[in-house]
Motif scaffolding. Structure first.
Motif, PDB file in Angstrom:
ATOM      1  N   TYR A 143       0.825  -1.210   0.000  1.00  9.04           N
ATOM      2  CA  TYR A 143       0.000   0.000   0.000  1.00  9.04           C
ATOM      3  C   TYR A 143       0.859   1.261   0.000  1.00  9.04           C
ATOM      4  CZ  TYR A 143      -4.527  -2.228   0.559  1.00  9.04           C
ATOM      5  OH  TYR A 143      -5.670  -2.944   0.357  1.00  9.04           O
ATOM      6  N   VAL A 144       0.483   2.226  -0.859  1.00  9.17           N
ATOM      7  CA  VAL A 144       1.121   3.538  -0.930  1.00  9.17           C
ATOM      8  C   VAL A 144       0.029   4.602  -0.857  1.00  9.17           C
ATOM      9  CG1 VAL A 144       3.162   2.763  -2.206  1.00  9.17           C
ATOM     10  CG2 VAL A 144       1.148   3.502  -3.472  1.00  9.17           C
ATOM     11  N   ASP A 145       0.368   5.756  -0.288  1.00 11.20           N
ATOM     12  CA  ASP A 145      -0.589   6.849  -0.169  1.00 11.20           C
ATOM     13  C   ASP A 145      -1.019   7.344  -1.542  1.00 11.20           C
ATOM     14  OD1 ASP A 145      -0.085   6.607   2.517  1.00 11.20           O
ATOM     15  OD2 ASP A 145       0.988   8.512   2.706  1.00 11.20           O
ATOM     16  N   ILE A 146      -2.306   7.687  -1.668  1.00  8.23           N
ATOM     17  CA  ILE A 146      -2.815   8.323  -2.881  1.00  8.23           C
ATOM     18  C   ILE A 146      -2.586   9.823  -2.721  1.00  8.23           C
ATOM     19  CG2 ILE A 146      -4.840   8.800  -4.292  1.00  8.23           C
ATOM     20  CD1 ILE A 146      -5.902   6.029  -3.419  1.00  8.23           C
ATOM     21  N   ASN A 193      -9.202  14.823  19.742  1.00  6.13           N
ATOM     22  CA  ASN A 193      -7.983  15.306  19.085  1.00  6.13           C
ATOM     23  C   ASN A 193      -8.095  15.104  17.576  1.00  6.13           C
ATOM     24  OD1 ASN A 193      -6.756  15.907  21.584  1.00  6.13           O
ATOM     25  ND2 ASN A 193      -6.062  13.786  21.790  1.00  6.13           N
ATOM     26  N   GLN A 194      -7.310  15.827  16.831  1.00 10.25           N
ATOM     27  CA  GLN A 194      -7.323  15.715  15.379  1.00 10.25           C
ATOM     28  C   GLN A 194      -6.962  14.297  14.937  1.00 10.25           C
ATOM     29  OE1 GLN A 194      -5.625  18.787  12.640  1.00 10.25           O
ATOM     30  NE2 GLN A 194      -4.171  17.153  12.155  1.00 10.25           N
ATOM     31  N   ILE A 195      -7.732  13.788  13.977  1.00 10.17           N
ATOM     32  CA  ILE A 195      -7.483  12.480  13.364  1.00 10.17           C
ATOM     33  C   ILE A 195      -7.168  12.715  11.891  1.00 10.17           C
ATOM     34  CG2 ILE A 195      -8.414  10.202  12.824  1.00 10.17           C
ATOM     35  CD1 ILE A 195     -10.520  10.709  15.058  1.00 10.17           C
ATOM     36  N   THR A 196      -6.167  12.008  11.377  1.00  9.14           N
ATOM     37  CA  THR A 196      -5.836  12.084   9.960  1.00  9.14           C
ATOM     38  C   THR A 196      -6.346  10.824   9.267  1.00  9.14           C
ATOM     39  OG1 THR A 196      -3.868  13.412  10.385  1.00  9.14           O
ATOM     40  CG2 THR A 196      -3.956  12.247   8.272  1.00  9.14           C
ATOM     41  N   PHE A 197      -7.178  11.028   8.245  1.00 13.99           N
ATOM     42  CA  PHE A 197      -7.673   9.928   7.424  1.00 13.99           C
ATOM     43  C   PHE A 197      -7.026  10.043   6.052  1.00 13.99           C
ATOM     44  CE2 PHE A 197     -10.996  10.639  10.543  1.00 13.99           C
ATOM     45  CZ  PHE A 197     -11.283   9.340  10.960  1.00 13.99           C
ATOM     46  N   LYS A 198      -6.540   8.915   5.529  1.00 13.07           N
ATOM     47  CA  LYS A 198      -5.966   8.951   4.190  1.00 13.07           C
ATOM     48  C   LYS A 198      -6.275   7.669   3.450  1.00 13.07           C
ATOM     49  CE  LYS A 198      -1.287   7.702   5.701  1.00 13.07           C
ATOM     50  NZ  LYS A 198       0.106   8.143   5.671  1.00 13.07           N
ATOM     51  N   CYS A 199      -6.223   7.772   2.128  1.00 10.90           N
ATOM     52  CA  CYS A 199      -6.499   6.642   1.252  1.00 10.90           C
ATOM     53  C   CYS A 199      -5.205   6.141   0.638  1.00 10.90           C
ATOM     54  CB  CYS A 199      -7.460   7.046   0.142  1.00 10.90           C
ATOM     55  SG  CYS A 199      -9.066   7.542   0.771  1.00 10.90           S
ATOM     56  N   GLN A 200      -5.166   4.826   0.447  1.00  8.13           N
ATOM     57  CA  GLN A 200      -3.997   4.187  -0.158  1.00  8.13           C
ATOM     58  C   GLN A 200      -4.453   3.222  -1.246  1.00  8.13           C
ATOM     59  OE1 GLN A 200      -2.213   2.356   3.356  1.00  8.13           O
ATOM     60  NE2 GLN A 200      -0.638   3.944   3.336  1.00  8.13           N
TER      61      GLN A 200
END
Length: 183
Positions: free
Chosen positions: A54-57, A142-149
């Protein structure tokens, strides 16, 4: 106590959990199931990968700071993708969503080249929208970071937002949206 509008425009006589000093209905007064906040990002950035990990989009990351740790978060990602398949083979792509660094949802999309078209000479191309979603408890304020891969499972190449390659005019857009819902 009666509700009164003061000369300054402020209200008095409202019980706790009603209308806040910002003149909005306080989050505590919202019924369960109410969407109280959203966070959204979209991207038209074209990218490719042949990685089997998996790699970040690119540009498909959104930050969300929950209003309450007990609220629910509905996370929905729409990812425009193209799987290029070698002639006579299956191609597949893996798509996922991370909450900070932990995977919370994932799917696999498959394409099969049966050799019925002239495209089988150079390999089949299957362009789709992958939809990945998750429904979780916020668990923090707290801040949450969501990202797609994405990753290639089988095939020759994966493209994200393929219509935008070389300045294309198809205007492919991938997006991720967070809906915060009162529990």
């Amino acid at each position: 106590m009666p509700i009164a509008i003061n000369g300054s425009g402020t209200l008095t006589g409202i019980s706790t959990g009603g209308i806040s000093d910002t003149k909005a209905i306080a989050t505590a007064a919202q019924p369960a199931g109410t969407v109280v906040k959203t966070s959204y990002v979209s991207t038209a950035t074209f990218s490719t990968t042949t990685s089997t990990s998996y790699v970040d989009i690119t540009n498909l990351t959104v930050n969300h700071t929950p209003l309450s740790s007990s609220n629910k978060l509905l996370i929905v990602a729409h990812i425009q993708n193209l799987v290029i398949v070698n002639p006579g083979y299956e191609g597949s792509i893996g798509l996922n969503i991370l909450k900070d660094s932990t995977e919370i949802a994932g799917i696999e999309l498959r394409s099969k080249d049966y050799g019925y078209t002239s495209l089988s000479v150079s390999g089949m191309r299957n362009c789709t929208t992958g939809i990945v979603d998750a429904f979780i408890t916020a668990g923090t304020t707290n801040q949450i970071t969501f990202k797609c891969q994405n990753k290639m499972i089988n095939g020759a190449l994966i493209e994200i937002n393929p219509g935008n390659q070389g300045g294309g005019t198809d205007s492919d857009q991938s997006s991720i949206i967070i809906y915060e819902i009162v529990a």
